[in-house]
Each structure stands twice: as structure tokens, then as C-alpha cells.
Design a protein around this motif. Structure first.
Motif, short mmCIF file in Angstrom:
data_model
loop_
_atom_site.label_atom_id
_atom_site.label_comp_id
_atom_site.label_asym_id
_atom_site.label_seq_id
_atom_site.Cartn_x
_atom_site.Cartn_y
_atom_site.Cartn_z
N ARG A 1 -29.46 -66.68 -7.90
CA ARG A 1 -31.12 -66.48 -7.92
C ARG A 1 -31.01 -64.59 -8.48
NH1 ARG A 1 -35.25 -65.69 -7.67
NH2 ARG A 1 -36.36 -66.20 -6.46
N ASP B 1 -19.10 -74.92 2.97
CA ASP B 1 -20.16 -75.22 2.18
C ASP B 1 -21.19 -73.82 1.74
OD1 ASP B 1 -20.86 -74.60 5.17
OD2 ASP B 1 -22.64 -75.45 4.84
N LEU B 2 -20.59 -72.18 2.57
CA LEU B 2 -21.41 -71.18 3.15
C LEU B 2 -20.65 -70.63 1.45
CD1 LEU B 2 -21.57 -69.79 5.90
CD2 LEU B 2 -23.90 -70.47 4.57
N LEU C 1 -29.01 -65.88 3.07
CA LEU C 1 -28.90 -66.92 1.55
C LEU C 1 -29.28 -68.11 1.87
CD1 LEU C 1 -24.73 -66.92 2.46
CD2 LEU C 1 -25.84 -66.00 1.01
N THR C 2 -29.60 -68.52 2.71
CA THR C 2 -31.39 -69.48 2.95
C THR C 2 -31.91 -69.20 1.65
OG1 THR C 2 -29.70 -71.04 3.53
CG2 THR C 2 -32.11 -71.70 3.46
N THR D 1 -24.86 -69.33 -5.34
CA THR D 1 -26.18 -69.35 -5.29
C THR D 1 -27.22 -68.49 -5.25
OG1 THR D 1 -25.94 -72.12 -5.04
CG2 THR D 1 -28.36 -71.58 -5.05
N ALA D 2 -27.03 -68.52 -3.78
CA ALA D 2 -27.19 -67.25 -4.10
C ALA D 2 -27.68 -65.67 -4.32
CB ALA D 2 -27.57 -66.13 -2.80
N LEU E 1 -23.77 -71.80 -1.26
CA LEU E 1 -24.61 -71.22 -0.63
C LEU E 1 -24.16 -69.78 -1.36
CD1 LEU E 1 -27.16 -72.46 0.68
CD2 LEU E 1 -26.57 -71.34 2.59
N ALA E 2 -23.71 -68.93 -1.13
CA ALA E 2 -23.53 -67.76 -1.60
C ALA E 2 -23.68 -67.47 -3.07
CB ALA E 2 -22.14 -67.23 -0.70
N ILE F 1 -32.28 -67.67 -1.60
CA ILE F 1 -32.29 -68.96 -1.96
C ILE F 1 -33.85 -69.21 -2.55
CG2 ILE F 1 -31.78 -71.22 -2.93
CD1 ILE F 1 -28.84 -70.38 -1.83
N ASP F 2 -34.15 -69.71 -1.34
CA ASP F 2 -35.87 -69.96 -1.39
C ASP F 2 -37.01 -68.78 -1.37
OD1 ASP F 2 -34.69 -72.33 0.20
OD2 ASP F 2 -34.79 -72.15 1.54
N ARG G 1 -25.76 -67.28 6.99
CA ARG G 1 -26.14 -68.59 6.79
C ARG G 1 -27.90 -67.96 6.63
NH1 ARG G 1 -24.65 -73.60 6.07
NH2 ARG G 1 -23.10 -73.19 7.09
#
Length: 143
Positions: free
Chosen positions: A97, A86-87, A37-38, A93-94, A90-91, A41-42, A34
């Protein structure tokens, strides 16, 4: 050696990430995935953990319907937890990016064909990670 192929674990950073997962306590592995990945994204500017994010996304995709198992000596050897749904988002979106970063990993391939294969690999992962859109009938056919 750096990068030797276009697969999600075919570079030193991803192989090191797999080692970090193996070294972590079982209950800490999900947080490692997590986290990378976060942070991807950030991130602003250079995506320093892009290779690790691709590896993390591949691990999540491997648990999804239609996902390919991780079959490489450079991937984690220890069992991974079942990742929560939910991962997947997130994956995805990463990976989006990473694919949109024109100055990053997509532009670093010496051979343009390798760059195309790498992008195709990431798009393949995204196809597995993205849940199918619900089909909504446009009209009621029984009326």
C-alpha cells in the motif's frame, strides 16, 4: 529533525513508535504492531502512519527466516513478542500500500536516489515477509 536516512527507523515517527512499544506492557505490543499495519492498509487519502507501518514491518521481518535484525539505537529496546504468521501477510500488504501511494512517502524524497533506496528497502522487507510459493509439480516424473 524529521527523516535522516532511508532505514525503517531513520525518522522521528518510527523512533517514536519504537518508544511507544517500549512504553507498552509486553502483552500490548503485538496489538500496537497489528493496529498500525491495519490502519495503514485501511486508510483512505493520506497515509498518516506510513513510517510506523514500515517500522512494524521491519520488526516482523526481523523474526522471519532471512530477516535482518533491528540494529539501530532508534528501534525498540524492550523485547518483542514472537509475532504470529498472519502478521507477515498484513505487513506485506501495508508495504505494498505504501509503495503504491504515488502522492505519499515515495514521492517525498528530495534526492531521487534516496527515494530509490527507500523503495528498495521496502521491497527487501517484502521479499522476506512473503512466504515462498509452494512448488507444485506440473507432471509426475515417476510415471
Amino acid at each position: 529533525m524529521g527523516t535522516w536516512d532511508t532505514g525503517p527507523f531513520d525518522n522521528d515517527s518510527a523512533a517514536d513508535f519504537a518508544g511507544d512499544l517500549d512504553d507498552a506492557k509486553p502483552e500490548e505490543r503485538q496489538a500496537l504492531v497489528r493496529g498500525v499495519l491495519t490502519r495503514t492498509i485501511d486508510a483512505t487519502g493520506w497515509l498518516s502512519e506510513g513510517d510506523e507501518a514500515v517500522a512494524a514491518a521491519a520488526l516482523i521481518a526481523a523474526q522471519c527466516p532471512g530477516g535482518a535484525p533491528i540494529d539501530t539505537p532508534y528501534g525498540p529496546e524492550e523485547p518483542l513478542p514472537a509475532f504470529p504468521d498472519d502478521l507477515r501477510a498484513l505487513a506485506d500488504t501495508a508495504l505494498a500500500r505504501l509503495l503504491s501511494d504515488r502522492a505519499g512517502a515515495a514521492s517525498n524524497w528530495v534526492d531521487p536516489e534516496d527515494g530509490k533506496r527507500w523503495r528498495a528497502s521496502l521491497n527487501g522487507l517484502r521479499a522476506v515477509l512473503a512466504p515462498p510459493s509452494p512448488s507444485i509439480p506440473l507432471f509426475d516424473a515417476e510415471r
